[in-house]
Write a protein that holds these residues in place. Structure first.
Motif, mmCIF file in Angstrom:
data_model
loop_
_atom_site.group_PDB
_atom_site.id
_atom_site.type_symbol
_atom_site.label_atom_id
_atom_site.label_comp_id
_atom_site.label_asym_id
_atom_site.label_seq_id
_atom_site.Cartn_x
_atom_site.Cartn_y
_atom_site.Cartn_z
ATOM 1 N N THR A 1 0.849 -1.179 0.000
ATOM 2 C CA THR A 1 0.000 0.000 0.000
ATOM 3 C C THR A 1 0.889 1.235 0.000
ATOM 4 O O THR A 1 1.762 1.377 0.860
ATOM 5 N N LEU A 2 0.677 2.112 -0.963
ATOM 6 C CA LEU A 2 1.500 3.302 -1.112
ATOM 7 C C LEU A 2 0.632 4.544 -1.202
ATOM 8 O O LEU A 2 -0.498 4.491 -1.675
ATOM 9 N N TYR A 3 1.173 5.648 -0.756
ATOM 10 C CA TYR A 3 0.525 6.931 -0.977
ATOM 11 C C TYR A 3 1.024 7.501 -2.298
ATOM 12 O O TYR A 3 2.105 7.171 -2.760
ATOM 13 N N ALA A 4 0.227 8.383 -2.876
ATOM 14 C CA ALA A 4 0.623 9.020 -4.140
ATOM 15 C C ALA A 4 1.861 9.881 -3.922
ATOM 16 O O ALA A 4 2.084 10.396 -2.820
ATOM 17 N N PRO A 5 2.690 10.044 -4.954
ATOM 18 C CA PRO A 5 3.840 10.943 -4.832
ATOM 19 C C PRO A 5 3.373 12.342 -4.428
ATOM 20 O O PRO A 5 2.339 12.818 -4.887
ATOM 21 N N ALA A 6 4.135 12.967 -3.565
ATOM 22 C CA ALA A 6 3.771 14.297 -3.081
ATOM 23 C C ALA A 6 5.037 15.054 -2.731
ATOM 24 O O ALA A 6 6.113 14.490 -2.674
ATOM 25 N N GLY A 7 4.885 16.336 -2.494
ATOM 26 C CA GLY A 7 6.012 17.147 -2.071
ATOM 27 C C GLY A 7 6.094 18.429 -2.857
ATOM 28 O O GLY A 7 5.363 18.631 -3.837
ATOM 29 N N ASP A 8 6.974 19.298 -2.430
ATOM 30 C CA ASP A 8 7.090 20.604 -3.085
ATOM 31 C C ASP A 8 8.453 20.798 -3.741
ATOM 32 O O ASP A 8 8.856 21.904 -4.044
ATOM 33 N N ILE B 1 17.541 28.958 -6.048
ATOM 34 C CA ILE B 1 18.038 27.758 -5.359
ATOM 35 C C ILE B 1 16.853 27.040 -4.727
ATOM 36 O O ILE B 1 16.149 27.589 -3.884
ATOM 37 N N HIS B 2 16.620 25.796 -5.138
ATOM 38 C CA HIS B 2 15.507 24.972 -4.655
ATOM 39 C C HIS B 2 16.114 23.759 -3.967
ATOM 40 O O HIS B 2 17.125 23.229 -4.418
ATOM 41 N N TYR B 3 15.478 23.286 -2.894
ATOM 42 C CA TYR B 3 16.080 22.170 -2.179
ATOM 43 C C TYR B 3 15.053 21.274 -1.533
ATOM 44 O O TYR B 3 13.902 21.653 -1.327
ATOM 45 N N GLU B 4 15.496 20.055 -1.223
ATOM 46 C CA GLU B 4 14.681 19.066 -0.545
ATOM 47 C C GLU B 4 15.454 18.558 0.665
ATOM 48 O O GLU B 4 16.619 18.190 0.556
ATOM 49 N N VAL B 5 14.805 18.577 1.818
ATOM 50 C CA VAL B 5 15.407 18.067 3.049
ATOM 51 C C VAL B 5 14.793 16.710 3.343
ATOM 52 O O VAL B 5 13.576 16.564 3.331
ATOM 53 N N PHE B 6 15.627 15.694 3.558
ATOM 54 C CA PHE B 6 15.109 14.395 3.987
ATOM 55 C C PHE B 6 14.765 14.507 5.461
ATOM 56 O O PHE B 6 15.630 14.682 6.301
ATOM 57 N N GLY B 7 13.471 14.419 5.773
ATOM 58 C CA GLY B 7 13.019 14.607 7.141
ATOM 59 C C GLY B 7 12.268 15.928 7.216
ATOM 60 O O GLY B 7 11.930 16.523 6.199
#
Length: 199
Positions: free
Chosen positions: A53-60, A188-194
């Motif tokens: 069971t997975l949720y749809a991809p999400a994020g900004d 500058i765009h970034y993604e933080v794990f957590g």
């Protein structure tokens, strides 16, 4: 007890371009210290045809929809979303001549995921690769920590969108280098794990 009686929530990045039929994630097996419950289950417990069971991809954290050159900067496992972006940009770049630059840092060649694919894309003339290996020298990589100033003359510093992904300390380090080189914060765009935090 059946495996279905347990739930473990993890978030993984997509690691390939959208194709309308399937998704790909790339998961590092965590075996040092306390073995990773989910990473080891994905590697050892799942078989072809099993369902999860997975949720749809999400994020900004996503590619900006424009024709500006793109510079993807990652370290270690921050590579996975960058690989998806890289593959997407190669397809888009073929139609609009957008330049793509890929900068990655990791411990050594053995830990460099997707290395062959990245080399193939560079050889096709679609991507300009700049790689750093912290603990070894290699003819295809620079040695030590990522120093963007050493390749700055090859990057579109005032024209591009920059994407950062990796450990927080690395992203702070990379962002400061970019700002010092004259890149605007808005680019500058970034993604933080957590949990997200500003830096």
């Amino acid at each position: 007890p059946k495996q279905s009686e347990f739930k473990e929530i993890r978030q993984y990045s997509l690691s390939d371009k959208a194709n309308g039929e399937s998704y790909r994630i790339s998961v590092k097996r965590e075996i040092v210290g306390a073995p990773g419950i989910v990473s080891n289950y994905l590697h050892d417990g799942l078989r072809l045809g099993d369902e999860v069971t997975l949720y749809a991809p999400a994020g900004d954290f996503y590619l900006q929809d424009n024709t500006k050159p793109k510079v993807l900067i990652s370290a270690v496992v921050g590579l996975t979303p960058m690989q998806a972006m890289l593959e997407s940009l190669v397809v888009k770049g073929a139609s609009n001549n957008t330049n793509t630059f890929f900068l990655h840092a990791c411990e050594n060649a053995e830990q460099h995921s997707f290395k062959k694919r990245q080399v193939d894309l560079a050889q096709q003339g679609k991507v300009s690769n700049h790689i750093w290996y912290k603990s070894e020298s290699d003819e295809s990589a620079l040695h030590g920590f990522m120093d963007i100033s050493t390749v700055a003359d090859q990057l579109p510093l005032t024209e591009a969108d920059f994407y950062l992904c990796g450990p927080v300390g690395f992203m702070q380090f990379a962002k400061q280098q970019l700002v010092t080189l004259g890149v605007e914060n808005d680019c500058i765009h970034y993604e933080v794990f957590g949990p997200h935090e500003s830096f």
